[in-house]
Design a protein around this motif. Structure first.
Motif, short mmCIF file in Angstrom:
data_model
loop_
_atom_site.label_atom_id
_atom_site.label_comp_id
_atom_site.label_asym_id
_atom_site.label_seq_id
_atom_site.Cartn_x
_atom_site.Cartn_y
_atom_site.Cartn_z
N HIS A 108 -2.81 11.11 -3.76
CA HIS A 108 -2.25 9.85 -4.29
C HIS A 108 -3.35 8.86 -4.61
O HIS A 108 -4.45 8.93 -4.06
N TYR A 136 0.85 -1.18 0.00
CA TYR A 136 0.00 0.00 0.00
C TYR A 136 0.89 1.24 0.00
O TYR A 136 1.84 1.34 0.78
N PHE A 155 1.10 8.21 2.74
CA PHE A 155 2.00 9.04 3.54
C PHE A 155 1.48 9.15 4.96
O PHE A 155 0.28 9.13 5.19
N ILE A 168 -7.59 9.07 4.48
CA ILE A 168 -7.66 7.90 3.60
C ILE A 168 -6.66 6.82 3.99
O ILE A 168 -7.03 5.65 4.13
N CYS A 169 -5.41 7.19 4.18
CA CYS A 169 -4.41 6.19 4.55
C CYS A 169 -4.77 5.46 5.85
O CYS A 169 -4.71 4.23 5.88
N CYS A 187 -1.18 11.62 6.20
CA CYS A 187 -2.48 11.54 5.54
C CYS A 187 -3.59 11.61 6.59
O CYS A 187 -3.61 10.83 7.53
NI NI Z 1 -3.39 8.91 2.04
#
Ligand code: NI
Length: 239
Positions: A183, A84, A87, A93-94, A90
């Motif tokens: 991203h 995956y 960053f 989302i991350c 983030c």
């Molecule tokens: Ni992210």
């Protein structure tokens, strides 16, 4: 007297019934075997069709893990890799995707040797994601996670190989530290030779993805199903 005369007939009838029963069983078992063979072929076909065309994703790379050790793609040979890209700063989302990846790993750990599956987080923000930062970050989600970072050039190279889109809104002329990296959001499954197998987007939840990964492992004999489990999945028309 009546009993005596019917006795031989009953014997013959029983004899015929036994042969009919045996023939019926043979045909039934034969049909099941035939369907089952077809089912296995169809399953393998469906899985391989899905994979064609994406097989050029990936390749060799060099990065640094959360312990400061240099790692290359060769270090993960013999393991399925779940990659995956993101960053650590983030906001939303991350963390969501990494929680999902953590669930997937926990699900798979119940089915296969944990040494067979390596979940890896790869930084798209090497400017802020130091070795220490990435180590602290991945630990929050799952102690099984490996975190990789590197020089901007190394991170850019691996992202390119996986066709990961990313950009920073950082203004190069300011020392603004509070920037966002846009991203693409994918979880990649690579096989034990580091070749691309599958990719999962945000539309798939942990259970969906676990199921598909298990199918890949079954197909590659890393999960062995009993004949009954195989027949059950055949009856339910899975795969
Ligand atoms: Ni992210």
């Amino acid at each position: 007297m009546a009993k005596l005369s019917t006795a031989p007939k009953q014997g013959v009838a029983r004899y015929i019934n036994a042969w009919t029963g045996l023939a019926f069983m043979t045909v039934t078992l034969g049909s099941i075997m035939y369907w089952y063979q077809n089912f296995k072929m169809e399953r393998n076909r469906r899985i391989s069709v899905k994979t064609v065309g994406k097989s050029r994703l990936g390749g060799s790379w060099t990065l640094v893990d959360q312990n400061g050790n240099v790692k290359t793609s060769l270090d993960y040979q013999g393991q399925y890799q779940l990659l995956y890209f993101g960053f650590t700063f983030c906001p939303e989302i991350c963390p969501t995707e990494l929680k999902k990846l953590s669930k997937i790993v926990n699900n798979l750990d119940k089915e296969v040797d944990p040494k067979l599956i390596t979940p890896i987080f790869i930084s798209l923000d090497p400017w802020r994601d130091s070795v220490e930062q990435i180590g602290t970050y991945v630990k929050q989600f799952n102690k099984r996670f490996t975190g990789l970072t590197g020089t901007p050039g190394q991170c850019e190279e691996i992202a390119k190989k996986f066709r990961v889109y990313s950009t920073t809104n950082r203004n190069a002329n300011s020392d603004e530290e509070d920037y966002i990296v846009d991203h693409s959001i994918w979880i990649y499954l690579m096989d034990k030779e580091g070749k691309f197998l599958d990719v999962f987007g945000v539309d798939k939840d942990a259970e969906d993805i676990t199921k598909v990964i298990k199918k890949h492992l079954i197909l590659r004999q890393d999960i062995k199903l009993s004949i009954w489990a195989e027949l059950k999945s055949f009856m339910k028309n899975e795969f």
